[in-house]
Design an enzyme around this catalytic site. Sequence first.
Site, PDB file in Angstrom:
ATOM      1  N   GLU A 269       5.747  -8.156   3.323  1.00 15.35           N
ATOM      2  CA  GLU A 269       6.841  -8.811   4.028  1.00 15.35           C
ATOM      3  C   GLU A 269       7.549  -7.849   4.979  1.00 15.35           C
ATOM      4  OE1 GLU A 269       9.233 -11.470   1.841  1.00 15.35           O
ATOM      5  OE2 GLU A 269       7.809 -11.692   0.215  1.00 15.35           O
ATOM      6  N   ASP A 270       7.991  -8.412   6.096  1.00 12.17           N
ATOM      7  CA  ASP A 270       8.925  -7.713   6.982  1.00 12.17           C
ATOM      8  C   ASP A 270       8.403  -6.353   7.460  1.00 12.17           C
ATOM      9  OD1 ASP A 270      10.243  -9.799   5.735  1.00 12.17           O
ATOM     10  OD2 ASP A 270      12.131  -8.741   5.497  1.00 12.17           O
TER      11      ASP A 270
ATOM     12  N   CYS B  66      10.660 -15.141   7.602  1.00 11.20           N
ATOM     13  CA  CYS B  66       9.581 -15.479   6.680  1.00 11.20           C
ATOM     14  C   CYS B  66       9.249 -16.957   6.546  1.00 11.20           C
ATOM     15  CB  CYS B  66       9.874 -14.886   5.304  1.00 11.20           C
ATOM     16  SG  CYS B  66      11.503 -15.267   4.656  1.00 11.20           S
TER      17      CYS B  66
ATOM     18  N   ASP C 166       4.069 -10.897   7.231  1.00  8.23           N
ATOM     19  CA  ASP C 166       4.532 -12.208   7.707  1.00  8.23           C
ATOM     20  C   ASP C 166       5.308 -12.145   9.020  1.00  8.23           C
ATOM     21  OD1 ASP C 166       6.768 -10.997   6.581  1.00  8.23           O
ATOM     22  OD2 ASP C 166       7.373 -12.740   5.398  1.00  8.23           O
ATOM     23  N   HIS C 167       5.863 -10.982   9.372  1.00 18.02           N
ATOM     24  CA  HIS C 167       6.547 -10.785  10.660  1.00 18.02           C
ATOM     25  C   HIS C 167       6.941  -9.322  10.778  1.00 18.02           C
ATOM     26  CE1 HIS C 167      10.359 -10.703   8.478  1.00 18.02           C
ATOM     27  NE2 HIS C 167       9.995 -11.831   7.885  1.00 18.02           N
TER      28      HIS C 167
END
Length: 542
Positions: A38-39, A77, A257-258
């Site tokens: 994530e992130d 997300c 996810d980003h």
Amino acid sequence: MKQLLLCTLVGVVALSAYIRHRQPLAEQPLNILWISCEDMSPRLGCYGDMTVSTPNIDRLAREGIRFTNAFCTAGVCAPSRNAIITGMYQTSTGGHNMRTLVNTLAEKMGVPKAYSIVPPPNVRAFPEYLRGAGYYTTNNEKTDYQFEAPPTVWDEVSNKAHWRNQPKDQVKRPFFSVFNSLITHESQVWMRANRPLRVDPAKIKVPPIYPDTKTVRQDMARFYTNISEMDDWVGDLLKQLEEDKLLDKTIIFFWSDHGDGLPYVKREITDRGLRVPLIVRFPDGKFKGTTRQELISMIDLAPTVLSLANIRPPKYMQGQAFLGPFASRTPRKYVFAARDRMDSEYDRVRSVHDGRYQYVRNFRPDLPPYMNVEYRLQQSMMKEMLTMRDAGQLNAVQMQWFKPSKSAEELYDVQTDPYQLTNIADQSKMAGHLKRLRAQMDKWLVETKDLGGTPEKDLIRQWWNGQSGPPSTANPIVQQEGNKMVIKCLTEGASIGYKLAGKDAAWRVYQKPVQVNKGEKITAVAMRIGYLKSAEVEQIAN
């Protein structure tokens, strides 16, 4: 009876039509493992960032394909993951507002605190297609998809879900397993603040969008340390595959996810908020050590996994496969992204990127670029930046985020301006690029039926038919025809699941009449995404 048959088969047609396109699998089909974090932007050794060691992910890159132009469709997300699980833009499914399932913080706008979106009836969470084709699907445990998934999507979803949990008394199936790490999430910058660091804050390269302070360096060092710890977790998963003698039988995806969970990156839809790492490793050394530079949108993951499983991706998907027998022969020319509500703050921004130039359209130029998202105020460097802003201590570059308004259009040359600091939309020499990307944006908004212009509360009212809560999925109808059970549902787009007593722990995906023995009990359930699940209906074979 004829009318009943015509109406009630709708819930099965979408799935079975595409499973019929499934090509013959090898005798031992390959497993597919998703390792997601994530992130995190591409802050990895294999992408040229040597700030912290990431040997396990670097190994995947050495042994697989490293994609250098992969972009998510949102800088946050839940909307991003909605696009990933459906293979569609979140602006087309209604999943564009952050977040819908829990704590939307949008009650002041008349929006329920929690709701599932209602995408078009033909839309499925793509693992359902894999289950229909015989895969064992598990998710440990990220399901932030803006909707509650029907019971037909996963064999197992929990923090204990694992490819190892297949029933021992059943024929071994190929698996599609998802493992997600929270370690690099924005929240872990402050929640892990007191853990030992693996990188010296003095050696951090501070980007120009931040002031070079002790607090900024500390938070960035913490973030890089979290990346290193996440890499350890990746190594443990690879070790488990090796212990199970499955490394040479499994296709591995690694992705984020980003972009980074740091201020002025997460939630933004400029290049720095959208560009993500993407690595795919094949078990037979295929494409070993290669780099691919074509544009990839994360909505392409769903059709690509289906393609690798020899399932033709359904036509409604807006993504396109980039690997496998159904890979698109036409590379992408553009990737698109969207930003809408962020927790309690509303905005509407869209972007299109051609790999070098990025065009951004602000539908609310009267609003500032900075959104006062309460959640990120827990991060020390965010609080410090706001204090310095108020004290006049940020320079002109750092103050760009805090301008009172935005330009209606922005254009950036990402090659020469990697932090998107200079808007070149008004430069005459850029007129051709501006016109071209503007036209692509106009076309995309229409073709994808962008829902961002509809107020959120109005969307919910439409989905719920003006009622105070979501509709219910009609109870399945179970009818015996000879030695088979036929299951139907009157709700358009409903997924149908069934269990045979004494044989099934998880719901099977219903695709065709089920053969039963006399006295055998079958239980059926149905659910359309965004609707309440039906009651369970039982029938005993005569």
